[in-house]
Scaffold this motif. Structure first.
Motif, PDB file in Angstrom:
ATOM      1  N   ARG A 109      17.812  47.676  46.685  1.00  0.00           N
ATOM      2  CA  ARG A 109      18.194  47.794  48.096  1.00  0.00           C
ATOM      3  C   ARG A 109      19.423  46.959  48.438  1.00  0.00           C
ATOM      4  N   THR A 110      19.656  45.862  47.691  1.00  0.00           N
ATOM      5  CA  THR A 110      20.772  44.978  48.025  1.00  0.00           C
ATOM      6  C   THR A 110      22.126  45.654  47.789  1.00  0.00           C
ATOM      7  N   LYS A 111      22.170  46.662  46.928  1.00  0.00           N
ATOM      8  CA  LYS A 111      23.414  47.421  46.707  1.00  0.00           C
ATOM      9  C   LYS A 111      23.819  48.193  47.961  1.00  0.00           C
ATOM     10  N   TYR A 112      22.852  48.428  48.841  1.00  0.00           N
ATOM     11  CA  TYR A 112      23.077  49.214  50.057  1.00  0.00           C
ATOM     12  C   TYR A 112      23.099  48.320  51.288  1.00  0.00           C
ATOM     13  N   ASP A 113      23.396  47.044  51.081  1.00  0.00           N
ATOM     14  CA  ASP A 113      23.510  46.061  52.153  1.00  0.00           C
ATOM     15  C   ASP A 113      22.188  45.847  52.892  1.00  0.00           C
ATOM     16  N   ILE A 114      21.090  45.928  52.150  1.00  0.00           N
ATOM     17  CA  ILE A 114      19.767  45.638  52.714  1.00  0.00           C
ATOM     18  C   ILE A 114      19.301  44.341  52.048  1.00  0.00           C
ATOM     19  N   LYS A 115      19.633  43.223  52.685  1.00  0.00           N
ATOM     20  CA  LYS A 115      19.423  41.918  52.069  1.00  0.00           C
ATOM     21  C   LYS A 115      18.306  41.104  52.714  1.00  0.00           C
ATOM     22  N   TYR A 116      17.708  41.612  53.772  1.00  0.00           N
ATOM     23  CA  TYR A 116      16.681  40.861  54.497  1.00  0.00           C
ATOM     24  C   TYR A 116      15.587  40.401  53.527  1.00  0.00           C
ATOM     25  N   GLY A 117      15.282  39.125  53.553  1.00  0.00           N
ATOM     26  CA  GLY A 117      14.190  38.563  52.755  1.00  0.00           C
ATOM     27  C   GLY A 117      14.443  38.529  51.258  1.00  0.00           C
ATOM     28  N   SER A 118      15.684  38.738  50.827  1.00  0.00           N
ATOM     29  CA  SER A 118      16.001  38.752  49.399  1.00  0.00           C
ATOM     30  C   SER A 118      16.263  37.345  48.894  1.00  0.00           C
ATOM     31  N   ALA A 119      15.501  36.924  47.888  1.00  0.00           N
ATOM     32  CA  ALA A 119      15.712  35.607  47.279  1.00  0.00           C
ATOM     33  C   ALA A 119      17.045  35.561  46.530  1.00  0.00           C
ATOM     34  N   SER A 120      17.649  36.709  46.285  1.00  0.00           N
ATOM     35  CA  SER A 120      18.961  36.751  45.642  1.00  0.00           C
ATOM     36  C   SER A 120      20.061  36.285  46.595  1.00  0.00           C
ATOM     37  N   PHE A 121      19.785  36.310  47.898  1.00  0.00           N
ATOM     38  CA  PHE A 121      20.802  35.961  48.893  1.00  0.00           C
ATOM     39  C   PHE A 121      20.407  34.784  49.785  1.00  0.00           C
ATOM     40  N   PHE A 122      19.107  34.498  49.877  1.00  0.00           N
ATOM     41  CA  PHE A 122      18.645  33.439  50.780  1.00  0.00           C
ATOM     42  C   PHE A 122      17.753  32.462  50.025  1.00  0.00           C
ATOM     43  N   ASP A 123      18.024  31.176  50.204  1.00  0.00           N
ATOM     44  CA  ASP A 123      17.220  30.137  49.566  1.00  0.00           C
ATOM     45  C   ASP A 123      16.022  29.785  50.444  1.00  0.00           C
ATOM     46  N   GLY A 124      14.999  29.242  49.823  1.00  0.00           N
ATOM     47  CA  GLY A 124      13.864  28.687  50.556  1.00  0.00           C
ATOM     48  C   GLY A 124      12.905  29.714  51.130  1.00  0.00           C
ATOM     49  N   LEU A 125      12.927  30.934  50.681  1.00  0.00           N
ATOM     50  CA  LEU A 125      12.023  31.956  51.232  1.00  0.00           C
ATOM     51  C   LEU A 125      10.591  31.791  50.734  1.00  0.00           C
TER      52      LEU A 125
END
Length: 190
Positions: A157-173
């Motif tokens: 999903r991150t390839k399609y700019d769907i990054k919500y809740g992704s540990a690949s983009f946000f720390d501390g989740l």
């Protein structure tokens, strides 16, 4: 001059004869009999549901799959593992929001088959998947038998700019993280 004309005529007749043995069929997918189910995974579990197909075509040449295209109605995202009044509506609304699929601006997703390898009902498909206006290649296996095509896809999903809740983009989740890949299971009747 006469020899060239005869050669040209012979080549043309041979080409037309060969072409007559090639049979190309476009099979429209029966929307009401076809299904697309999805499953998204997170650290603490998963959610699943369905998406409606708006349109679809499978193209065959001499009874072998050679192409196709599909349009999914992203506004139809349905959650099937939660009951009404117990989080179903909230999750559906969130999936349709800009955090995920942004269906108010991106009501449709498309898959266009660009390459097919295999035969006798077992194929490896490569296609261009468009979600939220972004297009990326995707590969998957498809089986065809008894006028039914089935496939299972893993979509990042991150390839399609769907990054919500992704540990690949946000720390501390921690246990709030949602995995980047989701599953699509497709059954197409034609």
């Amino acid at each position: 001059m006469k020899t060239n004309t005869l050669k040209t005529a012979a080549i043309l007749i041979l080409a037309l004869t060969f072409a007559s043995f090639t049979s190309v069929k476009k099979n429209e997918v029966k929307i009401s009999e076809s299904t697309i189910s999805w499953k998204g995974h997170k650290v603490t579990g998963s959610h699943e549901g369905t998406i409606n197909l708006l349109d679809g075509t499978l193209i065959f040449e001499n009874d072998e799959l050679t192409g196709g295209n599909f349009v999914m109605d992203m506004t139809s995202i349905n959650v099937t593992d939660l009951e009404a009044g117990k989080g179903k509506e909230k999750l559906e609304g969130h999936l349709k929001s800009d955090d995920f699929f942004g269906t108010s601006n991106h009501a449709k997703a498309n898959l266009n088959i660009t390459d097919v390898k295999g035969k006798n009902g077992n194929y490896n498909i490569t296609g261009d998947l468009t979600i939220k206006g972004k297009t990326h290649p995707i590969s998957f296996d498809m089986t065809i038998a008894d006028n039914t095509a089935t496939a299972s896809l893993k979509v990042d999903r991150t390839k399609y700019d769907i990054k919500y809740g992704s540990a690949s983009f946000f720390d501390g989740l921690k246990d709030k993280a949602i995995y980047d890949e989701f599953d699509l299971n497709v059954k197409l009747k034609f």
